[in-house]
Scaffold this motif. Sequence first.
Motif, PDB file in Angstrom:
ATOM      1  N   PHE A 440     -45.736 -25.405  15.014  1.00  0.00           N
ATOM      2  CA  PHE A 440     -45.524 -26.369  16.094  1.00  0.00           C
ATOM      3  C   PHE A 440     -44.103 -26.321  16.656  1.00  0.00           C
ATOM      4  N   PHE A 441     -43.078 -26.241  15.787  1.00  0.00           N
ATOM      5  CA  PHE A 441     -41.714 -26.262  16.316  1.00  0.00           C
ATOM      6  C   PHE A 441     -41.251 -24.880  16.744  1.00  0.00           C
ATOM      7  N   ILE A 442     -41.273 -23.917  15.811  1.00  0.00           N
ATOM      8  CA  ILE A 442     -40.792 -22.582  16.160  1.00  0.00           C
ATOM      9  C   ILE A 442     -41.685 -21.940  17.214  1.00  0.00           C
ATOM     10  N   GLY A 443     -42.990 -22.128  17.061  1.00  0.00           N
ATOM     11  CA  GLY A 443     -43.925 -21.467  17.961  1.00  0.00           C
ATOM     12  C   GLY A 443     -44.168 -22.204  19.259  1.00  0.00           C
ATOM     13  N   TRP A 444     -44.939 -23.281  19.212  1.00  0.00           N
ATOM     14  CA  TRP A 444     -45.404 -23.923  20.443  1.00  0.00           C
ATOM     15  C   TRP A 444     -44.323 -24.739  21.146  1.00  0.00           C
ATOM     16  N   TYR A 445     -43.339 -25.242  20.418  1.00  0.00           N
ATOM     17  CA  TYR A 445     -42.284 -26.020  21.075  1.00  0.00           C
ATOM     18  C   TYR A 445     -41.132 -25.136  21.541  1.00  0.00           C
ATOM     19  N   SER A 446     -40.589 -24.325  20.630  1.00  0.00           N
ATOM     20  CA  SER A 446     -39.414 -23.516  20.969  1.00  0.00           C
ATOM     21  C   SER A 446     -39.769 -22.157  21.554  1.00  0.00           C
ATOM     22  N   LEU A 447     -41.042 -21.752  21.451  1.00  0.00           N
ATOM     23  CA  LEU A 447     -41.495 -20.456  21.978  1.00  0.00           C
ATOM     24  C   LEU A 447     -40.686 -19.302  21.391  1.00  0.00           C
ATOM     25  N   ALA A 448     -40.369 -19.420  20.093  1.00  0.00           N
ATOM     26  CA  ALA A 448     -39.509 -18.429  19.435  1.00  0.00           C
ATOM     27  C   ALA A 448     -40.328 -17.484  18.562  1.00  0.00           C
ATOM     28  N   GLN A 449     -41.433 -17.014  19.080  1.00  0.00           N
ATOM     29  CA  GLN A 449     -42.258 -16.048  18.372  1.00  0.00           C
ATOM     30  C   GLN A 449     -41.638 -14.661  18.504  1.00  0.00           C
ATOM     31  N   VAL A 495     -40.821 -12.759   3.891  1.00  0.00           N
ATOM     32  CA  VAL A 495     -40.256 -14.058   4.259  1.00  0.00           C
ATOM     33  C   VAL A 495     -40.606 -14.392   5.705  1.00  0.00           C
ATOM     34  N   PHE A 496     -40.513 -13.395   6.595  1.00  0.00           N
ATOM     35  CA  PHE A 496     -40.909 -13.668   7.975  1.00  0.00           C
ATOM     36  C   PHE A 496     -42.416 -13.804   8.096  1.00  0.00           C
ATOM     37  N   CYS A 497     -43.141 -12.821   7.591  1.00  0.00           N
ATOM     38  CA  CYS A 497     -44.586 -12.801   7.795  1.00  0.00           C
ATOM     39  C   CYS A 497     -45.280 -13.997   7.138  1.00  0.00           C
ATOM     40  N   GLY A 498     -44.746 -14.450   6.021  1.00  0.00           N
ATOM     41  CA  GLY A 498     -45.395 -15.541   5.310  1.00  0.00           C
ATOM     42  C   GLY A 498     -44.878 -16.919   5.643  1.00  0.00           C
ATOM     43  N   TRP A 499     -43.664 -17.007   6.241  1.00  0.00           N
ATOM     44  CA  TRP A 499     -43.054 -18.315   6.441  1.00  0.00           C
ATOM     45  C   TRP A 499     -42.602 -18.580   7.879  1.00  0.00           C
ATOM     46  N   LEU A 500     -42.246 -17.561   8.647  1.00  0.00           N
ATOM     47  CA  LEU A 500     -41.604 -17.781   9.938  1.00  0.00           C
ATOM     48  C   LEU A 500     -42.400 -17.276  11.138  1.00  0.00           C
ATOM     49  N   CYS A 501     -43.544 -16.672  10.919  1.00  0.00           N
ATOM     50  CA  CYS A 501     -44.347 -16.168  12.036  1.00  0.00           C
ATOM     51  C   CYS A 501     -45.335 -17.244  12.484  1.00  0.00           C
ATOM     52  N   PRO A 502     -45.195 -17.799  13.688  1.00  0.00           N
ATOM     53  CA  PRO A 502     -46.110 -18.859  14.134  1.00  0.00           C
ATOM     54  C   PRO A 502     -47.571 -18.421  14.169  1.00  0.00           C
ATOM     55  N   ALA A 566     -51.389 -16.779  22.383  1.00  0.00           N
ATOM     56  CA  ALA A 566     -51.650 -17.883  21.459  1.00  0.00           C
ATOM     57  C   ALA A 566     -50.451 -18.790  21.258  1.00  0.00           C
ATOM     58  N   ILE A 567     -49.248 -18.243  21.317  1.00  0.00           N
ATOM     59  CA  ILE A 567     -48.057 -19.031  20.991  1.00  0.00           C
ATOM     60  C   ILE A 567     -47.216 -19.302  22.243  1.00  0.00           C
ATOM     61  N   THR A 568     -46.717 -18.253  22.895  1.00  0.00           N
ATOM     62  CA  THR A 568     -45.777 -18.447  23.995  1.00  0.00           C
ATOM     63  C   THR A 568     -46.415 -19.163  25.173  1.00  0.00           C
ATOM     64  N   LEU A 569     -47.636 -18.763  25.548  1.00  0.00           N
ATOM     65  CA  LEU A 569     -48.312 -19.369  26.696  1.00  0.00           C
ATOM     66  C   LEU A 569     -49.320 -20.426  26.292  1.00  0.00           C
ATOM     67  N   ARG A 570     -49.464 -20.657  24.991  1.00  0.00           N
ATOM     68  CA  ARG A 570     -50.350 -21.715  24.462  1.00  0.00           C
ATOM     69  C   ARG A 570     -51.761 -21.606  25.053  1.00  0.00           C
ATOM     70  N   PHE A 571     -52.281 -20.379  25.105  1.00  0.00           N
ATOM     71  CA  PHE A 571     -53.635 -20.060  25.576  1.00  0.00           C
ATOM     72  C   PHE A 571     -53.811 -20.332  27.076  1.00  0.00           C
ATOM     73  N   GLN A 572     -52.723 -20.539  27.842  1.00  0.00           N
ATOM     74  CA  GLN A 572     -52.813 -20.754  29.291  1.00  0.00           C
ATOM     75  C   GLN A 572     -52.730 -19.393  29.968  1.00  0.00           C
TER      76      GLN A 572
END
Length: 715
Positions: A440-449, A495-502, A566-572
Amino acid sequence: MSRVASLPWLTSLWLGLLLFMATALPAQAIELEQVLTGFPQAERLEAADSQWPVSRVVDGDGQLLGYAYESVEVAPIPAYSGKPVNMLMAIDLEGRIVQADVISHSEPIMLVGIPESKLDNFADAHVSAHVNDRLRVGGELDAISGATVTVIVVSDTIMRSARKVAAEQQLIADPSLAPVARVRDDVFVPADWSELTGDGTIRRLHLTHGEVDESFVGTPAENYLRTPQPADNTFIELFYTYLNPPTAGRNLLGDTGYEQLMAELAPDEHAIAVMGRGDYSFKGSGYVRGGIFDRIELSQGSNRVSFHDRDHIRLGELALDEAPSLAERDIFIVREEAGFDPGQPWQLELLVRRPSGPLDTEFSRFSADYSVPEAYIERPEPLVEEPIWVQVWRDKVFQIGILGAGLLVLTGIMLFQDVLARHPRVLNPLRQGFKLYTLFFIGWYSLAQLSVVNILTFTNSLISGFSWTSFLIDPMLFILWSFVAVSLLLWGRGVFCGWLCPFGALQDLVNQIARKLHVKQIEVPFGLHERLWAIKYIILLALFAVSLHSLGTAERYAEVEPFKTAITLRFQRDWAFVLYALGLIAVSAFNHKFYCRYVCPLGAGLAIPSRLRLFDWLKRHRGSCGTPCQICAHECEVGAIHPDGHINANECHYCLDCQVTYHDDQRCPPMVKRRKRFEKAANMSSRGNSVATQRDASASGKQAEWQRIPLHQQD
């Protein structure tokens, strides 16, 4: 030369050809039809006097309407892709933007995502703005969701390039120059004539007849009606100074004279004192007839100031008693429109005229330099265009703070993983909460995928010219990549793939919900599973090869990643992209992280450098894991544990489930054996202690009974 020895040479040639292909494309020329949007009455384009390819836009009567140019030639600011967005720009003579059209760009999020019309509309929103306006994205300008960095760069490109061209064409003051220096009215030092001439407050120009005669040698005036004068005789001795500083003005004019002069000057006007003696007059008589002093001028840079009779004030006796006798003493006013800057050097120019015929005249010009002493002025700091990445970082302070806190928590989890693995009731909720934070924060809010596009862009920048600006432009991505780079060395890609990838967190959460709903899981046999790993590496190599030819094409093929959808454009997005992303998410409900395990080129790109990790933090029981125990291997949801028990760090997502099992003395066979050994030892120790206690009690009872027998009976 051997074939092996020639390889470096061939590699250098190949890289050189790549660089040539990337940089040899000619600049696009502006056509008249392109500028008609901003200038409907334009009839032709002419080359402007400019350091850049700027065109003058002219109407049918030859009147100048404004200027047009391509922004990439004036302000090539790297955008998200690492390449600038090229704009067709046009400004009118008032310094207003009349046209801002997108010509080309390499922004991946715009190439296959957001409609081009949105970017065009955003650029058009700058039309009618003045080049000195400070427009803010999210303030005066509406941002485009999912393309924040791109639109910030576009806005900065429009405004910064327009200011540069307007300043060069003198439509506005040059923003790169320091503001006009201010005279310090609080600095006054009493001084006499010798002190003022000694420290440069008063300057002197001395010309002899010989020096002046030499300047006319070779001209028709050299010998025309000439009465020779001794070469060493003084032609003119000129003294001049800038009167606005109190140390100069008060000492020369006295307090009353200085205050009267300053009262006559407007705020941006300046007074120059010119005093002279000798055979030549710096005033002459021409000013009486025409009102213009034609023997002296003031120049500063490209500006020349001529003095008229209205700019002239007669200077009486000087307040300095020791001043020399000077036949001519005058004050000249430099008006506001001259744009005089006391902080910049200037020259007083003396023109000497001689006849060269009955009606002809020759001129010689003698220049005398002047710089106002630094003690008399205050210099403001020059206006420096702030780098765009600094603006972006300032605007995202909140997101940066929350991201920093999250990464600090994750660092603590990684460093104290052994402690947390012994307390799964703490670790499991912590991991679930962090996945929600990531999604929710890193992905859909901050768009930091993060994306494989970032890797391709970085590699391409190393070939075509590295610039930190391209990577600092998005603070969230820069911080994440910096953390990932460190974590690769310490813990590997997991660490990225399991914890930081939206998107990974989204798949993980969907799979957990599916398991709770008792959705049957499809597990691939390990032999096939191990071979399917290679798919993502093949995709990565294919994208890398394409990027060497065309980064833009590689970015299009990088749509194998569903991250933008899925993340940056939130399916739009278009239905085909949405269907693809939803299909991968649906598969993850039946097979945990199917995309991450077999398809993700980003995971493959991270797995390669993670082989350089410095430590192996994940613990295994030697001689027990995999032979014969397979508990961890069966429970590893990404299948990163081989049947022989060793963990493949290139495929591990660092969920720490195997570490929880490692420390579980109820499920892990070696730990169960160890627990039972301890329990048996404890029981035996307890039983032994009980027998010993009974023995001691019996001995004590007998001792007490023996002591109760009279002494004479004990024998």
